[in-house]
Design a protein around this motif. Structure first.
Motif, PDB file in Angstrom:
ATOM      1  N   ALA A 176       3.345  -1.897   4.463  1.00  0.00           N
ATOM      2  CA  ALA A 176       1.917  -1.738   4.770  1.00  0.00           C
ATOM      3  C   ALA A 176       1.088  -2.343   3.647  1.00  0.00           C
ATOM      4  N   ASN A 177      -0.058  -2.912   4.021  1.00  0.00           N
ATOM      5  CA  ASN A 177      -0.952  -3.498   3.035  1.00  0.00           C
ATOM      6  C   ASN A 177      -2.379  -3.387   3.555  1.00  0.00           C
ATOM      7  N   GLY A 178      -3.228  -2.666   2.831  1.00  0.00           N
ATOM      8  CA  GLY A 178      -4.621  -2.546   3.236  1.00  0.00           C
ATOM      9  C   GLY A 178      -5.269  -1.304   2.660  1.00  0.00           C
ATOM     10  N   ILE A 186       0.292  -3.656   8.967  1.00  0.00           N
ATOM     11  CA  ILE A 186       1.565  -2.935   8.909  1.00  0.00           C
ATOM     12  C   ILE A 186       2.601  -3.781   9.616  1.00  0.00           C
ATOM     13  N   GLN A 215      -7.127   1.012   4.383  1.00  0.00           N
ATOM     14  CA  GLN A 215      -7.223   2.168   5.270  1.00  0.00           C
ATOM     15  C   GLN A 215      -5.985   2.319   6.148  1.00  0.00           C
ATOM     16  N   CYS A 216      -4.827   2.040   5.589  1.00  0.00           N
ATOM     17  CA  CYS A 216      -3.591   2.138   6.374  1.00  0.00           C
ATOM     18  C   CYS A 216      -3.286   3.584   6.757  1.00  0.00           C
ATOM     19  N   ARG A 229      -8.758  -3.715   7.402  1.00  0.00           N
ATOM     20  CA  ARG A 229      -8.356  -2.325   7.178  1.00  0.00           C
ATOM     21  C   ARG A 229      -6.888  -2.222   6.787  1.00  0.00           C
ATOM     22  N   CYS A 230      -6.001  -2.854   7.588  1.00  0.00           N
ATOM     23  CA  CYS A 230      -4.576  -2.656   7.343  1.00  0.00           C
ATOM     24  C   CYS A 230      -3.741  -3.722   8.032  1.00  0.00           C
ATOM     25  N   ASP A 249      -4.607   4.106  10.131  1.00  0.00           N
ATOM     26  CA  ASP A 249      -4.259   3.140  11.173  1.00  0.00           C
ATOM     27  C   ASP A 249      -2.794   3.160  11.605  1.00  0.00           C
ATOM     28  N   THR A 263       0.838  -1.177   0.000  1.00  0.00           N
ATOM     29  CA  THR A 263       0.000   0.000   0.000  1.00  0.00           C
ATOM     30  C   THR A 263       0.879   1.235   0.000  1.00  0.00           C
TER      31      THR A 263
END
Length: 152
Positions: free
Chosen positions: A136-138, A121, A140-141, A118-119, A144, A23
């Motif tokens: 990070a992957n998601g 990390i 709404q990181c 959502r995320c 978050d 992300t």
């Protein structure tokens, strides 16, 4: 290798690579995540929530790195949605000389919403326990990611 087999292999590798795409964080969230780089990984465990299975710790024996991954999930919830009813039907006479309005019964439907990831990390620490990088992957990181608290 036959041309069709090579094309199939490239397609599979491309699909596998796209599933692992990281992300891209906005500038503020990136700065918060970058704030952990160079810090001791134990600070992550002291500051970020570790209860309820939020953190997963994986050790890589080949590189001697440790990956600390926090997962945030929006829990499942139920929404009560209006379907019909509540319309005025008629006035009912009441003794001695009054009227009372009568309305149609109100009907609702429950809509179940599933949990939403959502995320994830991950902070990767080297063999000395210092955070070297993050991933990070998601969806709404940006909301978050939490940075380290400033020392007083």
């Amino acid at each position: 290798m036959a041309p069709s087999a090579a094309a199939w292999l490239l397609l599979c590798l491309g699909l596998a690579g796209s599933a692992q795409a990281d992300t891209v964080l906005n500038a503020q969230a990136k700065a918060l995540a970058d704030g952990w780089i160079g810090r001791d990984a134990s600070a992550l465990l002291l500051q970020l929530r570790v209860d309820g299975g939020r953190v997963q710790i994986d050790e890589d024996d080949a590189t001697l790195e440790t990956r600390y991954t926090w997962t945030t999930i929006q829990p499942a919830w139920t929404e009560k949605v209006y379907v019909s009813g509540g319309e005025f039907l008629y006035n009912e006479p009441t003794p001695p000389s009054g009227y009372r309005p009568v309305f149609a019964p109100i009907h609702y439907r429950n809509v179940e919403h599933p949990p939403v990831h959502r995320c994830d990390i991950s902070y990767i620490a080297d063999r000395e326990g210092r955070v070297q990088r993050w991933v990070a992957n998601g969806i709404q990181c940006d909301e978050d990611v939490v940075g380290p608290q400033q020392r007083r």
